[in-house]
Design a protein around this motif. Structure first.
Motif, PDB file in Angstrom:
ATOM      1  N   PRO A   1      33.066  63.581  88.888  1.00 31.98           N
ATOM      2  CA  PRO A   1      33.260  63.618  87.431  1.00 31.98           C
ATOM      3  C   PRO A   1      32.924  64.977  86.820  1.00 31.98           C
ATOM      4  CG  PRO A   1      31.394  62.203  88.034  1.00 31.98           C
ATOM      5  CD  PRO A   1      32.096  62.556  89.302  1.00 31.98           C
ATOM      6  N   PHE A   2      31.940  65.685  87.390  1.00 26.50           N
ATOM      7  CA  PHE A   2      31.584  67.006  86.859  1.00 26.50           C
ATOM      8  C   PHE A   2      32.704  68.016  87.142  1.00 26.50           C
ATOM      9  CE2 PHE A   2      27.783  64.672  88.078  1.00 26.50           C
ATOM     10  CZ  PHE A   2      27.112  64.615  86.864  1.00 26.50           C
ATOM     11  N   CYS A   3      33.379  67.826  88.294  1.00 23.85           N
ATOM     12  CA  CYS A   3      34.507  68.712  88.647  1.00 23.85           C
ATOM     13  C   CYS A   3      35.708  68.398  87.762  1.00 23.85           C
ATOM     14  CB  CYS A   3      34.890  68.525  90.117  1.00 23.85           C
ATOM     15  SG  CYS A   3      33.514  68.835  91.236  1.00 23.85           S
ATOM     16  N   VAL A   4      35.930  67.110  87.481  1.00 22.86           N
ATOM     17  CA  VAL A   4      37.026  66.717  86.579  1.00 22.86           C
ATOM     18  C   VAL A   4      36.809  67.378  85.222  1.00 22.86           C
ATOM     19  CG1 VAL A   4      38.088  64.782  85.345  1.00 22.86           C
ATOM     20  CG2 VAL A   4      37.528  64.548  87.773  1.00 22.86           C
ATOM     21  N   LYS A   5      35.551  67.350  84.767  1.00 24.40           N
ATOM     22  CA  LYS A   5      35.204  67.953  83.469  1.00 24.40           C
ATOM     23  C   LYS A   5      35.558  69.455  83.465  1.00 24.40           C
ATOM     24  CE  LYS A   5      30.797  68.837  82.032  1.00 24.40           C
ATOM     25  NZ  LYS A   5      29.384  68.589  81.760  1.00 24.40           N
TER      26      LYS A   5
ATOM     27  N   LYS B   1      23.757  75.819  98.255  1.00 26.52           N
ATOM     28  CA  LYS B   1      23.643  74.367  98.442  1.00 26.52           C
ATOM     29  C   LYS B   1      25.009  73.716  98.330  1.00 26.52           C
ATOM     30  CE  LYS B   1      22.370  73.906  93.560  1.00 26.52           C
ATOM     31  NZ  LYS B   1      21.432  73.430  92.567  1.00 26.52           N
ATOM     32  N   LEU B   2      25.111  72.516  98.894  1.00 29.80           N
ATOM     33  CA  LEU B   2      26.371  71.765  98.827  1.00 29.80           C
ATOM     34  C   LEU B   2      26.348  70.885  97.590  1.00 29.80           C
ATOM     35  CD1 LEU B   2      29.083  71.003  99.957  1.00 29.80           C
ATOM     36  CD2 LEU B   2      27.988  69.381 101.490  1.00 29.80           C
ATOM     37  N   GLN B   3      26.623  71.499  96.464  1.00 32.03           N
ATOM     38  CA  GLN B   3      26.732  70.747  95.215  1.00 32.03           C
ATOM     39  C   GLN B   3      27.960  71.261  94.477  1.00 32.03           C
ATOM     40  OE1 GLN B   3      23.210  70.067  92.533  1.00 32.03           O
ATOM     41  NE2 GLN B   3      24.521  71.030  91.020  1.00 32.03           N
ATOM     42  N   THR B   4      28.739  70.335  93.942  1.00 34.26           N
ATOM     43  CA  THR B   4      29.935  70.730  93.195  1.00 34.26           C
ATOM     44  C   THR B   4      29.840  70.206  91.770  1.00 34.26           C
ATOM     45  OG1 THR B   4      31.212  68.744  93.727  1.00 34.26           O
ATOM     46  CG2 THR B   4      31.340  70.594  95.295  1.00 34.26           C
ATOM     47  N   PRO B   5      30.488  70.835  90.811  1.00 39.30           N
ATOM     48  CA  PRO B   5      31.310  72.037  90.969  1.00 39.30           C
ATOM     49  C   PRO B   5      30.462  73.300  91.128  1.00 39.30           C
ATOM     50  CG  PRO B   5      31.130  71.461  88.663  1.00 39.30           C
ATOM     51  CD  PRO B   5      30.421  70.385  89.411  1.00 39.30           C
TER      52      PRO B   5
ATOM     53  N   SER C   1      31.769  92.071  94.808  1.00 37.80           N
ATOM     54  CA  SER C   1      30.763  91.074  95.181  1.00 37.80           C
ATOM     55  C   SER C   1      31.050  89.750  94.447  1.00 37.80           C
ATOM     56  CB  SER C   1      29.360  91.576  94.842  1.00 37.80           C
ATOM     57  OG  SER C   1      29.236  91.703  93.446  1.00 37.80           O
ATOM     58  N   PHE C   2      30.383  88.685  94.896  1.00 36.14           N
ATOM     59  CA  PHE C   2      30.627  87.369  94.319  1.00 36.14           C
ATOM     60  C   PHE C   2      29.383  86.842  93.612  1.00 36.14           C
ATOM     61  CE2 PHE C   2      33.699  87.356  97.900  1.00 36.14           C
ATOM     62  CZ  PHE C   2      34.860  87.162  97.164  1.00 36.14           C
ATOM     63  N   GLN C   3      29.633  86.177  92.487  1.00 35.01           N
ATOM     64  CA  GLN C   3      28.564  85.424  91.814  1.00 35.01           C
ATOM     65  C   GLN C   3      28.893  83.945  91.997  1.00 35.01           C
ATOM     66  OE1 GLN C   3      28.287  86.190  87.605  1.00 35.01           O
ATOM     67  NE2 GLN C   3      26.869  84.504  87.266  1.00 35.01           N
ATOM     68  N   TRP C   4      27.883  83.151  92.326  1.00 38.62           N
ATOM     69  CA  TRP C   4      28.086  81.710  92.537  1.00 38.62           C
ATOM     70  C   TRP C   4      27.420  80.960  91.394  1.00 38.62           C
ATOM     71  CZ3 TRP C   4      30.797  79.901  96.897  1.00 38.62           C
ATOM     72  CH2 TRP C   4      31.164  80.904  97.805  1.00 38.62           C
ATOM     73  N   MET C   5      28.223  80.215  90.632  1.00 36.44           N
ATOM     74  CA  MET C   5      27.688  79.543  89.452  1.00 36.44           C
ATOM     75  C   MET C   5      27.787  78.017  89.607  1.00 36.44           C
ATOM     76  SD  MET C   5      28.928  79.998  85.501  1.00 36.44           S
ATOM     77  CE  MET C   5      28.392  81.691  85.374  1.00 36.44           C
ATOM     78  N   TYR C   6      26.623  77.353  89.623  1.00 35.23           N
ATOM     79  CA  TYR C   6      26.572  75.888  89.651  1.00 35.23           C
ATOM     80  C   TYR C   6      26.426  75.378  88.220  1.00 35.23           C
ATOM     81  CZ  TYR C   6      25.762  76.050  94.733  1.00 35.23           C
ATOM     82  OH  TYR C   6      25.880  76.262  96.078  1.00 35.23           O
ATOM     83  N   GLU C   7      26.477  74.079  88.063  1.00 33.82           N
ATOM     84  CA  GLU C   7      26.288  73.365  86.784  1.00 33.82           C
ATOM     85  C   GLU C   7      27.553  73.418  85.917  1.00 33.82           C
ATOM     86  OE1 GLU C   7      23.944  71.249  86.025  1.00 33.82           O
ATOM     87  OE2 GLU C   7      23.017  71.715  87.937  1.00 33.82           O
ATOM     88  N   SER C   8      28.175  72.251  85.770  1.00 38.23           N
ATOM     89  CA  SER C   8      29.438  72.163  85.033  1.00 38.23           C
ATOM     90  C   SER C   8      29.325  72.744  83.619  1.00 38.23           C
ATOM     91  CB  SER C   8      29.912  70.705  84.986  1.00 38.23           C
ATOM     92  OG  SER C   8      28.890  69.863  84.495  1.00 38.23           O
ATOM     93  N   SER C   9      28.232  72.477  82.929  1.00 38.94           N
ATOM     94  CA  SER C   9      28.107  72.976  81.547  1.00 38.94           C
ATOM     95  C   SER C   9      28.052  74.500  81.526  1.00 38.94           C
ATOM     96  CB  SER C   9      26.852  72.418  80.876  1.00 38.94           C
ATOM     97  OG  SER C   9      26.906  71.021  80.880  1.00 38.94           O
ATOM     98  N   ASP C  10      27.313  75.093  82.462  1.00 38.68           N
ATOM     99  CA  ASP C  10      27.232  76.562  82.530  1.00 38.68           C
ATOM    100  C   ASP C  10      28.606  77.147  82.855  1.00 38.68           C
ATOM    101  OD1 ASP C  10      24.571  76.319  82.033  1.00 38.68           O
ATOM    102  OD2 ASP C  10      23.919  76.723  84.087  1.00 38.68           O
ATOM    103  N   ILE C  11      29.319  76.482  83.771  1.00 43.71           N
ATOM    104  CA  ILE C  11      30.643  76.982  84.172  1.00 43.71           C
ATOM    105  C   ILE C  11      31.595  76.958  82.972  1.00 43.71           C
ATOM    106  CG2 ILE C  11      32.674  76.493  85.596  1.00 43.71           C
ATOM    107  CD1 ILE C  11      30.699  75.361  87.726  1.00 43.71           C
ATOM    108  N   ILE C  12      31.600  75.849  82.241  1.00 39.39           N
ATOM    109  CA  ILE C  12      32.506  75.733  81.092  1.00 39.39           C
ATOM    110  C   ILE C  12      32.142  76.765  80.023  1.00 39.39           C
ATOM    111  CG2 ILE C  12      33.233  74.212  79.202  1.00 39.39           C
ATOM    112  CD1 ILE C  12      32.994  71.883  81.244  1.00 39.39           C
ATOM    113  N   GLN C  13      30.847  76.912  79.810  1.00 40.81           N
ATOM    114  CA  GLN C  13      30.389  77.910  78.825  1.00 40.81           C
ATOM    115  C   GLN C  13      30.871  79.313  79.231  1.00 40.81           C
ATOM    116  OE1 GLN C  13      26.162  77.658  78.412  1.00 40.81           O
ATOM    117  NE2 GLN C  13      26.178  78.404  76.328  1.00 40.81           N
TER     118      GLN C  13
END
Ligand SMILES: N[C@@H](CCC(=O)N[C@@H](CS)C(=O)NCC(=O)O)C(=O)O
Length: 116
Positions: A45-49, A82-86, A96-108
Motif C-alpha cells: 500500500p505504501f508503494c501504491v501511494k 534494508k529490505l523495506q519498500t518503497p 552517486s546514489f541517494q537511497w530514500m525510504y519512507e513513502s511520505s518523505d519520497i512523495i514530499q
C-alpha cells in the motif's frame, strides 16, 4: 497460511482500487524521471501511494520489484541498508546514489521536483 491468503486478497483489492480510481495525471513527463528508480512490492500500500503520486505529478521512474531473493532485493539491502519498500534511488549529478525510504518523505521529495 490464512494470513498469507488475507495479505494476497488485500493486495489484489488495493491494486483493483488503484486501477478503478486513477489519480489525475500531469500532462508532461519530466526529464529528471530518468534518474529515479523506485524499489517496490507491487501490492504494497505504501508503494501504491508513491506510484499514485508519481502519476499525479507526471513523473516516470523505473520500477524494480524487490521481492526477497531477487537481485533488486539484494541491491536494496546492500546499498540502501534494508529490505523495506518503497525506497527511491536518486542518481545525483556526480553519479552517486541517494537511497530514500519512507513513502511520505519520497512523495514530499517528488513534489519538490515539479512546479505547482
Ligand atoms: N513507514 C513506511 C512503511 C513501509 C512498509 O512497511 N513497507 C512494507 C511493505 S508494504 C515492508 O517493506 N515491510 C518489510 C519491512 O519493513 O521489513 C513507509 O511509509 O514507507
Amino acid at each position: 497460511m490464512l494470513i498469507s491468503l488475507i495479505r494476497k486478497t488485500v493486495g489484489r483489492l488495493i491494486l483493483l482500487a488503484d486501477s478503478l480510481f486513477p489519480p489525475e495525471q500531469a500532462a508532461s513527463i519530466q526529464d529528471f524521471s530518468r534518474s529515479l528508480t523506485l524499489f517496490q512490492f507491487e501490492a504494497c500500500p505504501f508503494c501504491v501511494k508513491v506510484r499514485r503520486a508519481m502519476r499525479r505529478l507526471g513523473i516516470q521512474a523505473e520500477l524494480r520489484n524487490a521481492l526477497p531473493g531477487t537481485s533488486a532485493a539484494e541491491e536494496l539491502i546492500r546499498e540502501g541498508g534494508k529490505l523495506q519498500t518503497p525506497c527511491l534511488r536518486i542518481k545525483k549529478d556526480d553519479g552517486s546514489f541517494q537511497w530514500m525510504y519512507e513513502s511520505s518523505d519520497i512523495i514530499q521529495y517528488l513534489e519538490t521536483l515539479t512546479p505547482h
